[in-house]
Design an enzyme around this catalytic site. Structure first.
Site, PDB file in Angstrom:
ATOM      1  N   CYS A 106       0.859  -1.176   0.000  1.00 39.24           N
ATOM      2  CA  CYS A 106       0.000   0.000   0.000  1.00 39.24           C
ATOM      3  C   CYS A 106       0.903   1.236   0.000  1.00 39.24           C
ATOM      4  O   CYS A 106       2.113   1.129  -0.164  1.00 39.24           O
ATOM      5  CB  CYS A 106      -0.963  -0.011   1.182  1.00 39.24           C
ATOM      6  N   THR A 107       0.338   2.409   0.210  1.00 41.57           N
ATOM      7  CA  THR A 107       1.094   3.653   0.055  1.00 41.57           C
ATOM      8  C   THR A 107       2.260   3.769   1.027  1.00 41.57           C
ATOM      9  O   THR A 107       3.409   3.931   0.635  1.00 41.57           O
ATOM     10  CB  THR A 107       0.165   4.866   0.218  1.00 41.57           C
TER      11      THR A 107
END
EC number: 1.14.-.-
Length: 328
Positions: free
Chosen positions: A184-185
């Site tokens: 994810c980010t």
């Protein structure tokens, strides 16, 4: 030229006593030093992105590191020319990451301090990307994936992160016996989601430590095997990751041409994130569908003060009319 603004991305799962009061005190401090950004505080920890000049961000990092249990909190730092936020928000939530399961409750939630997937360094994650026997799963929202993603990563058929656990359950037979790595980010979603996968019975689960943000800054991998840009939840919208051979993977919602410019659908009741050029935004009244283009509260129409005659003219140019049946 030196960049004057720093953007700090961070999270930490750690028990916070009286989290609501902590959030109020945190907001007061942030405002007192002129910091901008968005922070979530919960009993389980803290998650935020903030921006300011060097002095302001240094004061903030020193302050956070002085708080009990947060001495080792990891800040991921970007240098920019402009502020990434216009205001300062600190909000209390029941969780900093919510899995969205019907059988999920706050007393029986995943605690990443107890259960989480194995941490992978950028180098190890790159090796996983190249391993044909490893499943690489993007855990982000659909519009984040569409702007950029790791080469070969699976795009779950979901709109947002909260739908992901159910999607994994529905496709369990495809992944259960394989090694699965997630990303994810910045890592906060994967900490909890990989733990949930372990609890579901997956035996070999890994996660990109520090997320895409760290992968792009790693001096060894330099963001290689990332295609497109990384979506971020601030004024920047998109940031570079691949410093070896960058590509564009985003496609214009209306004509499919390469595009990395996001806007929200003009219909406030839809608000879908769509990639589109300025030309097509004007042409299609920033509406992702006919229904959204002719919606009486279309924000593009009101912002540009278009008359009904002008709306009719633009609709006619794309073969539509005000009174035709909705196409969604």
């Amino acid at each position: 030229m030196a960049k004057d603004i720093r953007v700090l991305l961070y999270y930490l799962y750690t028990p916070i006593e009286n989290a609501e009061q902590f959030a109020a005190d945190h907001l007061a401090f942030c405002k007192s030093i002129g910091l901008k950004g968005r922070i979530l505080v919960a009993d389980e920890g803290i998650n935020g992105t903030v921006s300011g000049d060097y002095e302001t961000t240094q004061k903030y990092m020193d302050y956070v590191h002085s708080l009990p249990g947060m001495e080792e909190l990891w800040f991921k730092i970007d240098e920019e020319n402009e502020q990434a936020f216009k205001k300062m928000f600190v909000r209390y939530k029941k969780e900093i990451v919510h899995l969205g399961l019907e059988d999920n409750d706050f007393d029986n939630d995943i605690n990443p301090l107890e259960t989480t997937g194995a941490y992978l360094s950028p180098k190890e994650f790159k090796e996983a990307l190249l391993d044909k026997d490893t499943v690489v799963l993007d855990t982000r929202n659909d519009y984040e994936y569409d702007l950029g993603h790791f080469r070969g990563a699976i795009r779950p058929d979901i709109r947002n992160f909260r739908e992901l656990p159910q999607w994994v359950r529905d496709n369990k037979e495809k992944f259960m016996d394989k090694r699965v790595v997630v990303y994810c980010t910045g890592g906060v979603r994967c900490e909890k989601f990989s733990g949930w996968m372990v609890r579901e019975g997956y035996k070999d689960v890994g996660q990109l430590h520090g997320g895409i943000a760290t992968y792009g800054k790693d001096p060894e991998v330099q963001g290689e095997l990332w295609d497109g840009k990384m979506y971020v939840f601030d004024e920047r919208i998109a940031v570079d990751v691949n410093h070896v051979n960058p590509t564009i993977v985003g496609k214009d919602w209306f004509d499919g041409t390469p595009c990395e410019r996001y806007v929200n659908c003009g219909n406030p009741f839809c608000n879908r994130r769509i990639l589109t050029s300025e030309e097509n935004e004007d042409k299609y009244l920033r509406g992702c569908s006919h229904e959204c283009r002719v919606h009486p509260r279309n924000r593009y129409v009101s912002k540009n003060e278009l008359t009904q005659a002008e709306v009719i003219e633009r609709l006619a140019a794309i073969g539509e009319s005000l009174d035709q049946a909705a196409t969604v």
